[in-house]
Scaffold this motif. Sequence first.
Motif, PDB file in Angstrom:
ATOM      1  N   ASP A   1     -17.515  49.228  39.667  1.00  0.00           N
ATOM      2  CA  ASP A   1     -16.404  49.402  40.365  1.00  0.00           C
ATOM      3  C   ASP A   1     -16.566  49.988  41.870  1.00  0.00           C
ATOM      4  O   ASP A   1     -15.547  49.513  42.640  1.00  0.00           O
ATOM      5  N   GLY A   2     -17.296  50.776  42.142  1.00  0.00           N
ATOM      6  CA  GLY A   2     -17.685  51.218  43.432  1.00  0.00           C
ATOM      7  C   GLY A   2     -18.160  50.285  44.409  1.00  0.00           C
ATOM      8  O   GLY A   2     -17.515  50.241  45.557  1.00  0.00           O
ATOM      9  N   MET A   3     -18.972  49.400  43.991  1.00  0.00           N
ATOM     10  CA  MET A   3     -19.492  48.314  44.828  1.00  0.00           C
ATOM     11  C   MET A   3     -18.583  47.220  45.199  1.00  0.00           C
ATOM     12  O   MET A   3     -18.128  46.796  46.138  1.00  0.00           O
ATOM     13  N   LEU A   4     -17.643  46.813  43.921  1.00  0.00           N
ATOM     14  CA  LEU A   4     -16.307  45.991  44.321  1.00  0.00           C
ATOM     15  C   LEU A   4     -15.542  46.414  45.215  1.00  0.00           C
ATOM     16  O   LEU A   4     -15.084  45.718  46.229  1.00  0.00           O
ATOM     17  N   ALA A   5     -15.130  47.704  45.051  1.00  0.00           N
ATOM     18  CA  ALA A   5     -14.284  48.396  46.157  1.00  0.00           C
ATOM     19  C   ALA A   5     -14.677  48.273  47.274  1.00  0.00           C
ATOM     20  O   ALA A   5     -13.884  47.994  48.197  1.00  0.00           O
TER      21      ALA A   5
ATOM     22  N   GLY B   1     -14.687  45.981  53.028  1.00  0.00           N
ATOM     23  CA  GLY B   1     -15.140  44.897  54.168  1.00  0.00           C
ATOM     24  C   GLY B   1     -14.186  43.731  54.299  1.00  0.00           C
ATOM     25  O   GLY B   1     -14.072  43.576  55.515  1.00  0.00           O
ATOM     26  N   LEU B   2     -13.608  43.158  53.464  1.00  0.00           N
ATOM     27  CA  LEU B   2     -12.810  42.046  53.567  1.00  0.00           C
ATOM     28  C   LEU B   2     -11.373  42.645  54.506  1.00  0.00           C
ATOM     29  O   LEU B   2     -11.081  41.774  55.275  1.00  0.00           O
ATOM     30  N   VAL B   3     -10.663  43.795  53.908  1.00  0.00           N
ATOM     31  CA  VAL B   3      -9.764  44.279  54.603  1.00  0.00           C
ATOM     32  C   VAL B   3      -9.972  44.477  56.035  1.00  0.00           C
ATOM     33  O   VAL B   3      -9.185  44.386  56.931  1.00  0.00           O
TER      34      VAL B   3
ATOM     35  N   VAL C   1      -7.723  36.280  61.175  1.00  0.00           N
ATOM     36  CA  VAL C   1      -7.772  35.709  59.601  1.00  0.00           C
ATOM     37  C   VAL C   1      -7.091  36.336  58.597  1.00  0.00           C
ATOM     38  O   VAL C   1      -6.948  37.658  58.894  1.00  0.00           O
ATOM     39  N   ASP C   2      -6.588  35.794  57.608  1.00  0.00           N
ATOM     40  CA  ASP C   2      -5.783  36.477  56.603  1.00  0.00           C
ATOM     41  C   ASP C   2      -6.722  35.937  55.327  1.00  0.00           C
ATOM     42  O   ASP C   2      -6.905  34.647  54.936  1.00  0.00           O
ATOM     43  N   PHE C   3      -7.164  36.820  54.433  1.00  0.00           N
ATOM     44  CA  PHE C   3      -7.738  36.778  53.195  1.00  0.00           C
ATOM     45  C   PHE C   3      -6.836  36.827  52.042  1.00  0.00           C
ATOM     46  O   PHE C   3      -6.123  37.675  52.083  1.00  0.00           O
ATOM     47  N   ARG C   4      -6.843  35.881  51.099  1.00  0.00           N
ATOM     48  CA  ARG C   4      -6.017  35.989  49.918  1.00  0.00           C
ATOM     49  C   ARG C   4      -7.021  35.873  48.674  1.00  0.00           C
ATOM     50  O   ARG C   4      -7.630  34.642  48.509  1.00  0.00           O
ATOM     51  N   VAL C   5      -7.191  37.002  47.958  1.00  0.00           N
ATOM     52  CA  VAL C   5      -7.890  36.818  46.704  1.00  0.00           C
ATOM     53  C   VAL C   5      -7.063  36.282  45.525  1.00  0.00           C
ATOM     54  O   VAL C   5      -5.955  36.920  45.400  1.00  0.00           O
ATOM     55  N   THR C   6      -7.329  34.856  45.159  1.00  0.00           N
ATOM     56  CA  THR C   6      -6.537  34.520  43.953  1.00  0.00           C
ATOM     57  C   THR C   6      -7.050  34.275  42.633  1.00  0.00           C
ATOM     58  O   THR C   6      -6.628  33.819  41.909  1.00  0.00           O
TER      59      THR C   6
ATOM     60  N   GLN D   1      -8.949  47.577  41.666  1.00  0.00           N
ATOM     61  CA  GLN D   1      -7.921  46.986  41.916  1.00  0.00           C
ATOM     62  C   GLN D   1      -7.970  46.251  43.230  1.00  0.00           C
ATOM     63  O   GLN D   1      -8.758  46.634  44.292  1.00  0.00           O
ATOM     64  N   ILE D   2      -7.550  44.744  43.434  1.00  0.00           N
ATOM     65  CA  ILE D   2      -7.431  44.052  44.646  1.00  0.00           C
ATOM     66  C   ILE D   2      -6.648  44.790  45.718  1.00  0.00           C
ATOM     67  O   ILE D   2      -5.342  45.092  45.246  1.00  0.00           O
TER      68      ILE D   2
END
Length: 283
Positions: free
Chosen positions: A213-217, A222-224, A242-247, A271-272
């Motif tokens: 969970d910590g690594m995914l966060a 990084g994306l934000v 750029v805009d990222f959208r995790v779908t 959470q995303i």
Amino acid sequence: MYGGTPVPLPDESPGIISQSKPLNMSTIINGRLSKKILIEGTITARTGLHIGGTNLGMSIGGADATVVRNPLDNKPYIPGSSLKGKMRSMLEKLEGKFGDGQDANIKASPYTKVDDDPVSISKIFGTMPEKMKEKGAQPPSRLIVRDCMMTKETVDKLEKAKNTDMPYTEVKTEVVIDRITSAATPRQMERVPAGAKFKMSIVLNLYDGDNGDGMLAKVFRGLVLVQNDYLGGKGTRGSGQVDFRVTGLKMKERTHYENDEDWAKYDGETQIPTEINGIKASE
């Protein structure tokens, strides 16, 4: 188990990795692969995007700085190395962690030290093989960032567009002005036009004992950070927003591979972030 005694090579004392023998990656990596997390989504260029390619073969009168293209279909794409490198760079700046200088041109290199932080940048994004034995054996990298290809919708639109200067791209002219004589020196830069979309696919490999969970966060952070900065070149002059959208957020555990099962919905606590969440609330 991570944080425990490193797995020794045969005929070696516990915790010691011989420097006289070649590194056996399958032996020194601590723990088994426990889970893969798949992050899928899109990248939308809000302003023209320039990720440089080779200028070899450009005709006279072409752009001075070209974008990277797939040589088979001539379509621009976003290299996974560019996105991964930018994410890592922004996280290093946020945490104030940098490596030593390499030469006269690079005073602060990527942070590659393997420290006690369970979600350290080097554990997620990778380090050098010789660094892996500093704090116990570690995988070279847990994060895979795929090359991002143009969506079919974008390809169709650009193929029909009448105002592109080159196939799928625009040419932006910038001018350097002499501060005293006012003489102008123009330069031309190729960009993927604003509005273009690319497919994004990122895989996070987790091993026994990892703080998933910590690594995914941290990957999401990084994306934000990149979304709040820029991607590619010439970002301080308007390019690269750029805009990222995790779908999609899925996972495969060991049992999924053992039973030949498909990806399952991610069931972790992370959470995303709202800024990049493209999953509908009803899903």
